[in-house]
Every structure is written in C-alpha cells, then in structure tokens.
Design a protein around this motif. Structure first.
Motif, mmCIF file in Angstrom:
data_model
loop_
_atom_site.group_PDB
_atom_site.id
_atom_site.type_symbol
_atom_site.label_atom_id
_atom_site.label_comp_id
_atom_site.label_asym_id
_atom_site.label_seq_id
_atom_site.Cartn_x
_atom_site.Cartn_y
_atom_site.Cartn_z
ATOM 1 N N ASN A 1 0.824 -1.212 0.000
ATOM 2 C CA ASN A 1 0.000 0.000 0.000
ATOM 3 C C ASN A 1 0.858 1.262 0.000
ATOM 4 O O ASN A 1 0.504 2.261 -0.624
ATOM 5 N N LYS A 2 1.977 1.212 0.711
ATOM 6 C CA LYS A 2 2.810 2.409 0.851
ATOM 7 C C LYS A 2 3.764 2.617 -0.331
ATOM 8 O O LYS A 2 3.905 3.731 -0.830
ATOM 9 N N PHE A 3 4.434 1.534 -0.779
ATOM 10 C CA PHE A 3 5.483 1.673 -1.796
ATOM 11 C C PHE A 3 5.189 0.972 -3.114
ATOM 12 O O PHE A 3 5.968 1.093 -4.051
ATOM 13 N N GLY A 4 4.135 0.183 -3.178
ATOM 14 C CA GLY A 4 3.813 -0.549 -4.396
ATOM 15 C C GLY A 4 4.723 -1.746 -4.600
ATOM 16 O O GLY A 4 5.458 -2.154 -3.706
ATOM 17 N N MET A 5 4.667 -2.305 -5.787
ATOM 18 C CA MET A 5 5.465 -3.491 -6.081
ATOM 19 C C MET A 5 6.973 -3.242 -5.981
ATOM 20 O O MET A 5 7.684 -4.073 -5.408
ATOM 21 N N PRO A 6 7.491 -2.115 -6.496
ATOM 22 C CA PRO A 6 8.942 -1.903 -6.373
ATOM 23 C C PRO A 6 9.418 -1.906 -4.920
ATOM 24 O O PRO A 6 10.450 -2.490 -4.602
ATOM 25 N N GLY A 7 8.651 -1.283 -4.044
ATOM 26 C CA GLY A 7 9.035 -1.248 -2.633
ATOM 27 C C GLY A 7 9.034 -2.624 -2.003
ATOM 28 O O GLY A 7 9.981 -3.005 -1.307
ATOM 29 N N LEU A 8 7.969 -3.376 -2.243
ATOM 30 C CA LEU A 8 7.879 -4.723 -1.686
ATOM 31 C C LEU A 8 8.964 -5.616 -2.276
ATOM 32 O O LEU A 8 9.601 -6.393 -1.558
ATOM 33 N N THR B 1 8.365 -13.101 -0.991
ATOM 34 C CA THR B 1 8.086 -11.768 -1.531
ATOM 35 C C THR B 1 7.425 -11.873 -2.905
ATOM 36 O O THR B 1 6.446 -11.177 -3.186
ATOM 37 N N ALA B 2 7.948 -12.736 -3.771
ATOM 38 C CA ALA B 2 7.349 -12.930 -5.102
ATOM 39 C C ALA B 2 5.927 -13.455 -4.965
ATOM 40 O O ALA B 2 5.014 -12.992 -5.663
ATOM 41 N N PHE B 3 5.725 -14.394 -4.061
ATOM 42 C CA PHE B 3 4.388 -14.939 -3.819
ATOM 43 C C PHE B 3 3.438 -13.828 -3.378
ATOM 44 O O PHE B 3 2.319 -13.720 -3.873
ATOM 45 N N MET B 4 3.895 -12.976 -2.461
ATOM 46 C CA MET B 4 3.057 -11.887 -1.966
ATOM 47 C C MET B 4 2.774 -10.859 -3.064
ATOM 48 O O MET B 4 1.658 -10.344 -3.152
ATOM 49 N N CYS B 5 3.758 -10.560 -3.883
ATOM 50 C CA CYS B 5 3.549 -9.597 -4.974
ATOM 51 C C CYS B 5 2.435 -10.057 -5.909
ATOM 52 O O CYS B 5 1.558 -9.267 -6.272
ATOM 53 N N TRP C 1 10.667 -7.019 -11.462
ATOM 54 C CA TRP C 1 11.074 -6.386 -10.207
ATOM 55 C C TRP C 1 11.833 -7.344 -9.301
ATOM 56 O O TRP C 1 12.796 -6.957 -8.635
ATOM 57 N N MET C 2 11.444 -8.595 -9.266
ATOM 58 C CA MET C 2 12.126 -9.567 -8.412
ATOM 59 C C MET C 2 13.531 -9.877 -8.935
ATOM 60 O O MET C 2 14.471 -9.967 -8.148
ATOM 61 N N VAL C 3 13.676 -10.037 -10.245
ATOM 62 C CA VAL C 3 15.010 -10.270 -10.815
ATOM 63 C C VAL C 3 15.908 -9.064 -10.529
ATOM 64 O O VAL C 3 17.072 -9.222 -10.138
ATOM 65 N N SER C 4 15.365 -7.863 -10.677
ATOM 66 C CA SER C 4 16.136 -6.646 -10.380
ATOM 67 C C SER C 4 16.557 -6.607 -8.919
ATOM 68 O O SER C 4 17.710 -6.323 -8.596
ATOM 69 N N SER C 5 15.619 -6.898 -8.045
ATOM 70 C CA SER C 5 15.895 -6.867 -6.615
ATOM 71 C C SER C 5 16.957 -7.892 -6.214
ATOM 72 O O SER C 5 17.912 -7.563 -5.505
ATOM 73 N N ILE C 6 16.798 -9.120 -6.667
ATOM 74 C CA ILE C 6 17.758 -10.176 -6.328
ATOM 75 C C ILE C 6 19.150 -9.822 -6.849
ATOM 76 O O ILE C 6 20.156 -9.992 -6.154
ATOM 77 N N THR C 7 19.212 -9.288 -8.059
ATOM 78 C CA THR C 7 20.497 -8.907 -8.656
ATOM 79 C C THR C 7 21.150 -7.761 -7.882
ATOM 80 O O THR C 7 22.342 -7.825 -7.551
ATOM 81 N N VAL C 8 20.378 -6.734 -7.594
ATOM 82 C CA VAL C 8 20.935 -5.581 -6.869
ATOM 83 C C VAL C 8 21.432 -5.996 -5.489
ATOM 84 O O VAL C 8 22.560 -5.669 -5.096
ATOM 85 N N TRP C 9 20.603 -6.740 -4.722
ATOM 86 C CA TRP C 9 21.031 -7.152 -3.385
ATOM 87 C C TRP C 9 22.224 -8.094 -3.450
ATOM 88 O O TRP C 9 23.117 -8.029 -2.592
ATOM 89 N N GLY C 10 22.273 -8.959 -4.452
ATOM 90 C CA GLY C 10 23.420 -9.848 -4.598
ATOM 91 C C GLY C 10 24.706 -9.077 -4.823
ATOM 92 O O GLY C 10 25.733 -9.352 -4.194
ATOM 93 N N ILE C 11 24.665 -8.085 -5.693
ATOM 94 C CA ILE C 11 25.854 -7.269 -5.982
ATOM 95 C C ILE C 11 26.242 -6.427 -4.767
ATOM 96 O O ILE C 11 27.424 -6.320 -4.423
ATOM 97 N N VAL C 12 25.249 -5.842 -4.106
ATOM 98 C CA VAL C 12 25.533 -5.033 -2.913
ATOM 99 C C VAL C 12 26.228 -5.874 -1.843
ATOM 100 O O VAL C 12 27.255 -5.466 -1.284
ATOM 101 N N PHE C 13 25.684 -7.056 -1.552
ATOM 102 C CA PHE C 13 26.290 -7.897 -0.526
ATOM 103 C C PHE C 13 27.645 -8.432 -0.960
ATOM 104 O O PHE C 13 28.533 -8.611 -0.132
#
Length: 166
Positions: A91-98, A111-115, A128-140
């Motif tokens: 409700n607050k951030f939409g799919m990108p936020g979640l 998260t994908a199930f909830m989206c 969005w999930m592929v983007s999120s997983i990729t970004v967090w993987g690179i960050v970590f």
C-alpha cells in the motif's frame, strides 16, 4: 582445489541459493568468505535464486492450489503478521518497494508470492524480483569483498579451512 572440488562447491552454492530463505545475497557472502572466486559465486547464486523465484511466479496458481489443499480453506483466510506487513509495504510503496525490501526480511520466494497474491502481474513481478535479487546480490558481494579485504583476508577464505578437502 581441483576442478571437481570447484564444481562440487559451485553445485552447493547453486542449490543453497535456490532454496527458499537461503537467499542469493547470503550464499554469495558465504561463498566469498569460503575463498571461492567472487564472480562465479555471484553468477551461480543469482541464477539459482532467480530460477526458483521465476518458477514460483510461473506456477503460482498451482502452488496456491497445493497450499490451499494442504492448509485448508480457513487457513487461507487468516492473515499472518508477514502478510499484514507485506500488505502495508504494498500500500505504501507498491510493487517496487515490496520487491526491494521484502527479500531482506522474508526472502525472495515469499516476496514474489506476496507480490502476485496482492495483485501484481506475473511479468512485472518477474522484472522487479530479478532486479531486486540482482541488486542485493551485488551489494552484498561488494560489502563482503571490501569487508574481507579490510580485515586482511584477501588471499585466504575465512571458511576455507573448514571446507578444504584433503
């Protein structure tokens, strides 16, 4: 390490990254700390995690059906604390936020199930999930790499002695 040892190590990395709640960013961190080369660990972990998340998204209706049969209709109507938090994020951030916040707290699979459950289209959820997983993987991976270098473990893995096969 010999070729088969590396192959076995990358197979384990792939399997752990594919298992729900053993997120790619966690497996990347462990792989780098174990002394495996960073780039292959990142790629194998991302492929393992992304593949299973995409499979979940594609077969979400079958998964919901299986879950409904397993838990019963009344369990489907009750919302857990995680579901309420996900709904609030939605409700607050939409799919990108979640998609970007969810994997850190409940895992990328849930998260994908909830989206999708909260009304997201499969294609948008996948992107969005592929983007999120990729970004967090690179960050970590970057945080682990620079943290390990900062601590002086550049050429030896912290966990290498534990997994070394003689």
């Amino acid at each position: 390490m010999e070729f088969l040892d590396y192959l076995w190590a990358y197979f384990i990395v792939f399997v752990f990254a594919a298992i729900p709640f053993f997120e790619a960013f966690g497996v990347i961190t462990l792989g780098i700390l174990a002394g495996l080369p960073a780039v292959p660990v990142i790629l194998v972990s991302l492929v393992g995690n992304i593949l299973t998340v995409l499979l979940l998204i594609v077969f979400i209706n079958k998964f919901k059906e299986w879950r409904r049969k397993r838990k019963g209709e009344e369990a489907e109507k009750q919302q857990s604390k995680r579901a309420v938090r996900a709904q609030n994020l939605w409700n607050k951030f939409g799919m990108p936020g979640l998609a970007f916040i969810g994997p850190l707290f409940v895992g990328s699979h849930l998260t994908a199930f909830m989206c999708v459950t909260l009304g997201g289209q499969k294609k948008r959820t996948s992107i969005w999930m592929v983007s999120s997983i990729t970004v967090w993987g690179i960050v970590f991976a970057l945080l682990t790499h620079f943290g390990v270098d900062f601590l002086g473990y550049e050429d030896r893995g912290v966990l290498k002695d534990l997994i070394q096969v003689d």
